[in-house]
Design a protein around this motif. Structure first.
Motif, PDB file in Angstrom:
ATOM      1  N   GLU A 417       0.835  -1.201   0.000  1.00  0.00           N
ATOM      2  CA  GLU A 417       0.000   0.000   0.000  1.00  0.00           C
ATOM      3  C   GLU A 417       0.870   1.251   0.000  1.00  0.00           C
ATOM      4  O   GLU A 417       1.724   1.424   0.877  1.00  0.00           O
ATOM      5  CB  GLU A 417      -0.920   0.001   1.223  1.00  0.00           C
ATOM      6  N   SER A 419       0.614   5.679  -1.462  1.00  0.00           N
ATOM      7  CA  SER A 419      -0.278   6.737  -1.958  1.00  0.00           C
ATOM      8  C   SER A 419       0.430   7.470  -3.083  1.00  0.00           C
ATOM      9  O   SER A 419       1.581   7.901  -2.932  1.00  0.00           O
ATOM     10  CB  SER A 419      -0.653   7.711  -0.839  1.00  0.00           C
ATOM     11  N   HIS A 517      -4.590   8.578  -5.139  1.00  0.00           N
ATOM     12  CA  HIS A 517      -5.181   7.253  -4.936  1.00  0.00           C
ATOM     13  C   HIS A 517      -4.218   6.414  -4.102  1.00  0.00           C
ATOM     14  O   HIS A 517      -2.988   6.566  -4.185  1.00  0.00           O
ATOM     15  CB  HIS A 517      -5.445   6.563  -6.277  1.00  0.00           C
ATOM     16  N   THR A 518      -4.759   5.502  -3.301  1.00  0.00           N
ATOM     17  CA  THR A 518      -3.975   4.636  -2.424  1.00  0.00           C
ATOM     18  C   THR A 518      -4.201   3.186  -2.804  1.00  0.00           C
ATOM     19  O   THR A 518      -5.357   2.757  -2.991  1.00  0.00           O
ATOM     20  CB  THR A 518      -4.374   4.862  -0.950  1.00  0.00           C
ATOM     21  N   GLY A 519      -3.087   2.439  -2.920  1.00  0.00           N
ATOM     22  CA  GLY A 519      -3.188   1.028  -3.287  1.00  0.00           C
ATOM     23  C   GLY A 519      -1.819   0.402  -3.477  1.00  0.00           C
ATOM     24  O   GLY A 519      -0.785   1.043  -3.234  1.00  0.00           O
ATOM     25  N   THR A 539      -2.721   1.112  -9.471  1.00  0.00           N
ATOM     26  CA  THR A 539      -2.816   2.263  -8.560  1.00  0.00           C
ATOM     27  C   THR A 539      -2.347   3.540  -9.241  1.00  0.00           C
ATOM     28  O   THR A 539      -2.938   4.618  -9.053  1.00  0.00           O
ATOM     29  CB  THR A 539      -1.972   1.999  -7.295  1.00  0.00           C
ATOM     30  N   THR A 542      -5.033   4.664 -11.674  1.00  0.00           N
ATOM     31  CA  THR A 542      -6.199   5.213 -10.980  1.00  0.00           C
ATOM     32  C   THR A 542      -5.905   6.609 -10.450  1.00  0.00           C
ATOM     33  O   THR A 542      -6.759   7.516 -10.505  1.00  0.00           O
ATOM     34  CB  THR A 542      -6.613   4.285  -9.833  1.00  0.00           C
ATOM     35  N   ASN A 560     -10.353   4.764  -1.288  1.00  0.00           N
ATOM     36  CA  ASN A 560      -9.285   4.180  -0.470  1.00  0.00           C
ATOM     37  C   ASN A 560      -8.502   5.259   0.272  1.00  0.00           C
ATOM     38  O   ASN A 560      -8.202   5.139   1.463  1.00  0.00           O
ATOM     39  CB  ASN A 560      -8.330   3.380  -1.351  1.00  0.00           C
TER      40      ASN A 560
END
Length: 600
Positions: A417, A419, A517-519, A539, A542, A560
């Motif tokens: 994860e 950002s 976006h976070t992922g 990610t 996005t 997220n």
């Protein structure tokens, strides 16, 4: 300390522990330059910092590594021929420890800026000796132990055990005074005592004859009161009768660095002693009022202190410490004042003959040393600039792995994860049509400089800039759980500061658009020549869509990211469900501001 000491450490650490251990030690000691110059002077703390770094990596004690460093130096200086000097200092180990100060005295010509320590033997017997060590440095107690043990083993074939009797605090807090107990086979001491006992049967020598042979000598009793002086000293001080006056009025103990009192002088009978003849101001009546400052115009004496039992006093047998005619002239002496039976005249004349050539050579070497020092400083500055430029393109941890020879493909890793932030100057094509190309470049440059200055305050990394697009990531390659907060903080600062810049250029708002976006992502070095640290994964795509589907002057975030930021106290506003290109329907939010009580 001179670089030769650090060279010895580098040579034997790499030899016995490997290059990787040496590099880890340099990194742990925060010393960037891994090349040492023999005659360059370095801070004393480097040696102790290296020992601490190696001890941390190996789990050993710092004192053990300082002892190891001391042994390394003895093994290393044989490359320079100093082992021959030690072997020539005496037949036995006791001769060496009595003459350490004299060895340092001789080495001062090769190392003029050397701050040599002082050693003297307090007492000895057939089982060992008590040795005093004084130095302006602190923290080298076990370094000295390592040196002594290695010399005893290699040069004299002795087993030497050393223990610390006392560590006496320095009065000024800038040096040290250590008393060692040396245990070794000291049978030669018994023979020396026998020779001294036989010498007592010889006829006593009168004051008159002794001070004719040593016209610069002086004798004093246990109260440090002058008993007799040589004729030349009387001429120097221009005082008819020095007898009965305190030694401290006319002499300063220059070497060894101990207090000039009877207890210390008695223990210095096997050590070369230097006294400085002071020139008192005859207008002063008290010793404390006399001006006895060290001056090149004062005469230095070099010789030996000997206790004469029949006289119940110490006699200092010495000669003037002169190196050339100029020095002799400054202290008011002539060649006829110097004794024929010693080598004072030859030394002065030889110094005069070679002085010009030596001075010329020394000036050239000094000039080369200055150039080398300047080049090293420039090299450090350019290396620092190169590192800063490299770290701006590649994260520091990754760059260090590449510098250690690791293949770029091995730097690739996955992150569960992170950002990701995309920012873009809106209507950029329209902007380019309204201003000149130079103004466009200047504007974009100012925007990037502004953003670079802002993100330095947060744990984020600028991945790249493409045209008017600015890409950031937090949580890679440095993993931490507050990545969303850092990116949000940076985005809010970027949005608040860009208004002033745009107003300066265009007189009205030309706002930016930001998406976050976070992922999960994959990240690593790509390429061989122009290396780049790149992010891969949905990610990134996005986050780019959050930016393109956002609005001017606003920060558009995904669900997220919103979930992460709300937990940290950030204030957001639901935008609703929108159709995102390539993603379908997504629930998104606007980032409004940060709460003053939220995590920073």
């Amino acid at each position: 300390m001179y670089g030769m000491l650090l060279e010895s450490v580098q040579h034997f650490v790499r030899k016995e522990y490997g290059d990787q251990m040496w590099l880890q030690g340099l990194e742990g000691s925060a010393f960037k330059n891994c090349v040492f110059s023999t005659h360059q002077v370095y801070p004393d703390h480097i040696m102790k910092d290296l020992a601490a770094a190696f001890a941390k990596h190996t789990g050993a004690e710092i004192d053990d590594f300082m002892r190891f460093f001391g042994r390394c130096f003895v093994r290393f200086f044989s490359h320079y021929g100093y082992d021959k000097l030690i072997r020539a200092s005496g037949r036995f180990f006791r001769d060496f420890i009595h003459g350490i100060d004299n060895l340092h005295h001789q080495m001062r010509f090769s190392y003029p800026r050397m701050q040599s320590p002082s050693f003297y033997v307090e007492s000895e017997d057939v089982f060992g000796a008590v040795l005093h060590y004084r130095s302006k440095r602190q923290g080298f107690t076990y370094y000295v132990i390592g040196q002594l043990v290695e010399i005893a083993t290699v040069v004299y074939g002795l087993e030497l055990e050393i223990s610390i009797i006392q560590d006496i605090p320095d009065e000024k807090g800038t040096g040290c005074h250590i008393i060692y107990h040396l245990r070794f086979d000291n049978k030669p001491y018994k023979k020396v005592q026998q020779i001294r006992q036989e010498a007592k049967d010889l006829c006593p020598v009168s004051w008159i004859y002794l001070f004719r042979l040593f016209p610069f000598g002086v004798a004093f009793d246990n109260n440090m009161i002058i008993m007799e002086v040589g004729g030349k000293l009387k001429e120097i001080f221009q005082i008819s009768d020095l007898v009965g006056k305190p030694m401290e009025l006319f002499f300063l103990l220059h070497r060894p660095r101990v207090s000039f009192n009877w207890e210390n002088v008695v223990t210095l009978q096997e050590v070369v002693v230097e006294l400085e003849c002071l020139t008192p101001d005859n207008s002063a009546t008290k010793p404390s009022d006399r001006r006895c400052s060290i001056s090149t115009r004062n005469l230095f004496l070099k010789g030996q202190m000997r206790y004469v039992e029949e006289w119940k006093g110490i006699v200092y047998l010495c000669v003037p410490l002169l190196s050339n005619i100029q020095e002799m002239k400054e202290v008011g002496l002539y060649l006829t004042d110097l004794c024929i039976h010693d080598r004072s005249r030859e030394i002065v004349l030889a110094g005069w003959q070679h002085c010009a050539r030596l001075e010329n050579s020394y000036e050239k070497q000094e000039e080369r040393s200055k150039r080398l020092e300047m080049n090293l400083k420039m090299w450090d500055e350019w290396k620092k600039k190169g590192d800063e430029m490299l770290y701006s393109m590649i994260p520091k941890p990754v760059a260090e792995r590449l510098a250690n020879g690791e293949d770029p493909i091995n730097t690739c890793e996955t992150f569960e994860e992170v950002s990701v932030l995309f920012s873009e100057v809106v209507d950029f094509s329209v902007l380019c049509s309204r201003i000149t190309a130079r103004e466009v470049v200047s504007y974009v440059n100012d925007v990037y400089i502004l953003f670079d200055r802002i993100i330095d305050q947060y744990r984020v990394f600028k991945v790249e800039t493409v045209g008017q697009v600015y890409l950031l990531v937090s949580g890679a390659p440095e993993k931490h759980r507050h990545h969303a907060s850092h990116v949000a903080e940076a985005a809010l600062d970027m949005m608040s500061h860009i208004f002033l810049l745009d107003k300066l250029y265009f007189g009205k708002k030309v706002m930016i658009r930001i998406g976050i976006h976070t992922g999960p992502v994959a990240a690593g070095i790509v390429g061989r020549k122009m290396l780049r640290y790149c992010l891969f994964g949905d990610t990134v795509n996005t986050a780019a869509r959050m930016q393109t589907h956002g609005e001017t002057g606003k920060i558009h975030i995904s669900e997220n990211t919103n979930h992460q930021l709300v937990q940290c106290g950030f204030i957001t506003e639901p935008r609703g469900t929108i159709n995102v290109k390539g993603k379908g329907l997504m629930k998104t939010y606007w980032l409004l501001k940060r709460d003053e009580n939220c995590w920073r």
